[in-house]
Write a protein that holds these residues in place. Structure first.
Motif, PDB file in Angstrom:
ATOM      1  N   GLN A  78       0.827  -1.208   0.000  1.00  0.00           N
ATOM      2  CA  GLN A  78       0.000   0.000   0.000  1.00  0.00           C
ATOM      3  C   GLN A  78       0.861   1.257   0.000  1.00  0.00           C
ATOM      4  O   GLN A  78       0.591   2.199  -0.747  1.00  0.00           O
ATOM      5  N   LEU A 138       1.006   3.840  -3.024  1.00  0.00           N
ATOM      6  CA  LEU A 138       0.581   5.203  -2.725  1.00  0.00           C
ATOM      7  C   LEU A 138       1.554   6.202  -3.333  1.00  0.00           C
ATOM      8  O   LEU A 138       1.147   7.210  -3.936  1.00  0.00           O
ATOM      9  N   ALA A 162      -4.926   7.663  -3.374  1.00  0.00           N
ATOM     10  CA  ALA A 162      -5.582   6.840  -2.351  1.00  0.00           C
ATOM     11  C   ALA A 162      -6.224   5.609  -2.973  1.00  0.00           C
ATOM     12  O   ALA A 162      -6.151   4.499  -2.418  1.00  0.00           O
ATOM     13  N   MET A 163      -6.848   5.777  -4.123  1.00  0.00           N
ATOM     14  CA  MET A 163      -7.469   4.643  -4.802  1.00  0.00           C
ATOM     15  C   MET A 163      -6.422   3.610  -5.206  1.00  0.00           C
ATOM     16  O   MET A 163      -6.650   2.394  -5.089  1.00  0.00           O
ATOM     17  N   ILE A 193      -5.293   1.805  -1.866  1.00  0.00           N
ATOM     18  CA  ILE A 193      -6.326   0.925  -1.307  1.00  0.00           C
ATOM     19  C   ILE A 193      -6.539  -0.288  -2.205  1.00  0.00           C
ATOM     20  O   ILE A 193      -6.685  -1.426  -1.724  1.00  0.00           O
ATOM     21  N   THR A 194      -6.562  -0.059  -3.540  1.00  0.00           N
ATOM     22  CA  THR A 194      -6.769  -1.171  -4.472  1.00  0.00           C
ATOM     23  C   THR A 194      -5.638  -2.183  -4.361  1.00  0.00           C
ATOM     24  O   THR A 194      -5.870  -3.404  -4.347  1.00  0.00           O
ATOM     25  N   ARG A 240      -3.700  -2.722  -1.760  1.00  0.00           N
ATOM     26  CA  ARG A 240      -3.778  -3.411  -0.465  1.00  0.00           C
ATOM     27  C   ARG A 240      -4.828  -4.523  -0.494  1.00  0.00           C
ATOM     28  O   ARG A 240      -4.572  -5.653  -0.060  1.00  0.00           O
ATOM     29  N   LEU A 241      -6.014  -4.200  -1.017  1.00  0.00           N
ATOM     30  CA  LEU A 241      -7.071  -5.211  -1.082  1.00  0.00           C
ATOM     31  C   LEU A 241      -6.688  -6.366  -1.993  1.00  0.00           C
ATOM     32  O   LEU A 241      -6.975  -7.538  -1.696  1.00  0.00           O
TER      33      LEU A 241
END
Length: 317
Positions: free
Chosen positions: A232, A236, A299-300, A303-304, A306-307
């Motif tokens: 992440q 980022l 941020a997207m 987060i993407t 990380r998921l």
């Protein structure tokens, strides 16, 4: 006791590692995959910024159109046999000025009326032998307080006079602007979806190519949350860098197009572009909107990634 040392493979920080051991990150910033992802995010951010800026321009122009059209109504006087046009014009102006909410009323001269017909009839025509309709432009001080029904009723005393409130034009303008804005938002949603899919594939490719490294991290006790957090943070940085490049590029695009439209485009076409897009003047709010896309994209991206990493690790653990 000597300190635990790991080969420089990850660029991650672990308890027990020597402070000076700084290895290459899992997704190196200067690697081919890292540069490609930065370029991809920059392109997607640029397209998002241009789309968002176009939506802002059309919305601003639509609001200006509606406001301008809503503050004026037109009285049209058709030639009627036995009626004196100049007398009817003076009567219509007097009735309009006596209506509550009307700021001013002015009858267009014969030359101004003929000029309005030039786009359809062409220039250089002699219209002196033709009785053409005449117009009275009525400016409203406050459209909400203007008593247009009273004016329309009073105009029945003038033969050949009709009142046009431009309501149909306003509705068409609003529908057109709404369609363009909705289309722009749909394109923006598609760009965001494509960006998310690209990040997912990039993350999966990185995980697959570094599977052995992930296994070593698990062996030394690193949790899935820790590994996902490292990804992440790296993504980022990549997302912010690509977003910054694309956002600045989008703002520069509107500035350059605005300058080019003022100097290179013919005057007639420039006027039409100005009516539609407001001469490409984004304003402070439009530029801030494009700049706001940068942290959203970063941020997207984080987060993407990380998921995606967490899901990958759950499947392989």
């Amino acid at each position: 006791m000597s300190e635990l040392r790991l080969p420089n493979l990850f660029g991650l920080k672990f308890p027990g590692l020597a402070p000076h051991d700084r290895g290459a990150p899992i997704v190196p910033e200067r690697s081919v995959s890292g540069r490609t992802l930065v370029l991809l995010i920059a392109i997607m951010t640029f397209l998002s910024g241009v789309t968002l800026g176009g939506v802002v321009l059309v919305q601003k122009s639509a609001i200006a159109w509606s406001s301008d059209v809503g503050r004026e109504v037109t009285i049209q006087l058709r030639p009627v046999e036995g009626e004196v046009m100049d007398s009817n014009l003076r009567t219509a102006v007097a009735l309009a000025e006596a209506t509550p909410g009307v700021s001013s009323a002015r009858a267009l001269t014969l030359e101004e009326s003929e000029k309005l017909l030039e786009p359809w009839l062409g220039k250089g025509l002699d219209l002196s032998a033709i009785d053409i309709p005449r117009l009275v432009v009525v400016v409203l001080g406050d459209p909400a307080e203007a008593d247009l029904p009273k004016l329309q009723k009073d105009l029945t005393a003038v033969k050949g006079a009709t009142l046009d409130t431009h309501a149909a034009w306003r509705q068409q303008l609003n529908v057109m602007a709404g369609t363009i804005v909705a289309s722009g938002l749909l394109v923006l949603a598609l760009i965001v979806t494509a960006t998310v899919l690209a990040i997912i594939f990039a993350t999966r490719g990185t995980m697959a190519s570094n599977r052995e490294i992930v296994d070593v991290l698990h062996f030394i006790g690193a949790s899935n949350n820790f590994i996902a957090g490292e990804f992440q943070g790296r993504f980022l940085t990549i997302g912010f860098r690509g977003g910054l490049i694309g956002g600045i590029g989008a703002i520069a695009f509107f500035i350059l197009v605005g300058l080019a439209a003022g100097s290179m485009v013919p005057q007639e076409a420039n006027q039409q572009l100005g009516i539609l897009f407001g001469r490409f003047a984004l304003g402070i709010d439009g530029m801030l909107g494009i700049l706001a896309v940068i942290p959203v994209i970063a941020a997207m991206t984080a987060i993407t990634s990380r998921l995606t990493v967490r899901r990958f690790l759950r499947k392989t653990s």
